[in-house]
Design an enzyme around this catalytic site. Structure first.
Site, PDB file in Angstrom:
ATOM      1  NE  ARG A 128      33.619  27.632 -21.930  1.00 58.50           N
ATOM      2  CZ  ARG A 128      33.674  28.937 -22.199  1.00 58.50           C
ATOM      3  NH1 ARG A 128      33.032  29.423 -23.254  1.00 58.50           N
ATOM      4  NH2 ARG A 128      34.400  29.748 -21.450  1.00 58.50           N
TER       5      ARG A 128
ATOM      6  CD  GLU B 170      36.021  25.567 -28.244  1.00 61.61           C
ATOM      7  OE1 GLU B 170      36.900  26.383 -27.896  1.00 61.61           O
ATOM      8  OE2 GLU B 170      34.817  25.788 -28.121  1.00 61.61           O
TER       9      GLU B 170
ATOM     10  CG  HIS C 262      35.475  29.688 -28.330  1.00 61.90           C
ATOM     11  ND1 HIS C 262      35.575  28.744 -27.350  1.00 61.90           N
ATOM     12  CD2 HIS C 262      34.842  30.747 -27.756  1.00 61.90           C
ATOM     13  CE1 HIS C 262      35.047  29.218 -26.228  1.00 61.90           C
ATOM     14  NE2 HIS C 262      34.587  30.440 -26.457  1.00 61.90           N
TER      15      HIS C 262
HETATM   16  C1  GLV Z   1      34.406  32.784 -23.915  1.00 60.83           C
HETATM   17  O1  GLV Z   1      33.969  31.775 -24.308  1.00 60.83           O
HETATM   18  C2  GLV Z   1      34.280  33.225 -22.573  1.00 60.83           C
HETATM   19  O2  GLV Z   1      33.896  32.438 -21.700  1.00 60.83           O
HETATM   20  O3  GLV Z   1      34.569  34.400 -22.326  1.00 60.83           O
END
Ligand code: GLV
Length: 304
Positions: A222, A251, A270
């Site tokens: 994160r 993001e 991401h």
């Molecule tokens: C992606 O970042 C997730 O937490 O699955």
């Protein structure tokens, strides 16, 4: 028959199982439902299937008096106010395991790409700047035999460690090695802990200062775990050799965010779990979680 609101079009067949049992409404996109639309949509929802960009906070939970189950489409659930859900007796589930290997693959891809300047080298070729083979051109770092520090030795951290074994790397992990020592000894530091109040800005200016000037930071966890302003400064000052991020805070980064201009940095949008298989299995797990909770059974992957 319960009413379920799904905040995005999601991939895979499993949604049809949900439709066979319940009334399902899917936000058609593009992107997330605007906040007002989300608050209106949950007013009569019994179940919610949300992706990690949706903020499921106390306000939303209050706006959803019938809500009994929240299935988060992802393993991380820092987007959900767990205490507010618990206080209302709402079941919350996530989608672990099915995205572990895909995310570990991406962490390793970032590590390799940053170590060997793949992104810049590819851009140079595309721009017609491949003059000739250069003895001192594009020199990178050895990955094989290097030391990898894993911050957060959970499912994904362990999957990254398995890949590192194939590259004859020495693996340090925060479970056995104090963070300061791990930062000082590692050639690559890869983050795999959840974002919590304790881990927010865990990698701050002083943590970055402990890293070797030749080291690379990889973050597929994160964005909030890293103090981004400190990272930008460390990259410009050459205090670390590079960073590769699949996650940022926020993001996407805002236009003009200094992060995007920092040197020796790769930023991806991401995509850690973005394989067809992982995403379809995430749908299946989220659907199983919802069906179970709405049926009065424990979610197979419950976080509350
Ligand atoms: C992606 O970042 C997730 O937490 O699955």
């Amino acid at each position: 028959m319960a009413r379920i609101y799904v905040t995005r079009e999601i991939v895979g067949e499993a949604l049809s199982c949900l439709r066979a049992l319940h009334e399902v409404e899917v936000w058609p996109g593009p992107g997330s439902p605007p906040r007002a639309a989300l608050l209106a949509a949950v007013a009569d929802a019994d179940g919610l299937l949300a992706v990690l960009t949706e903020r499921i906070d106390a306000e939303l939970i209050e706006a959803a008096p019938r809500l009994r189950a929240i299935a988060n489409y992802g393993v991380g659930y820092d987007n959900i106010d767990i205490e507010a859900a618990r206080a209302r007796g709402i079941a919350v589930g996530n989608t672990p395991d099915v995205l572990t290997e895909a995310t570990a693959d991406l962490a390793f891809a970032l590590l390799l790409a940053c170590a060997r300047h793949l992104v810049e080298a590819r851009a140079a070729v595309a721009a017609g700047h491949w003059g000739t083979w250069e003895p001192a051109g594009w020199l990178g770092l050895d990955v094989h035999g290097a030391t990898l520090g894993i911050v957060g030795l959970g499912r994904i951290g362990r999957a990254v460690a398995r890949r590192a074994a194939g590259f004859a790397m020495t693996v340090l992990a925060t479970r056995a090695t104090p963070l300061d020592e791990l930062l000082e000894r590692s050639d690559f530091v890869s983050l795999h802990c959840p974002l919590t109040p304790q881990t927010r800005h865990l990698i701050d200016a002083s943590a970055l200062a402990r890293m070797k000037p030749t080291a690379i930071l990889v973050n597929t966890a994160r964005g909030g775990i890293v103090d981004q302003a400190a990272l930008v400064e460390a990259l410009w000052a050459g205090r670390i050799a590079g960073a590769a991020l699949d996650v940022t805070d926020p993001e996407p980064p805002r236009p003009g965010d200094p992060l995007l201009a920092a040197p020796n940095l790769i930023v991806l949008p991401h995509i850690g779990s973005a394989t067809r298989t992982a995403r379809a299995e995430m749908t299946a797990v989220a659907v199983e979680n919802l069906i179970a909770a709405l049926d009065g059974r424990p979610m197979p992957h419950a976080v509350v």
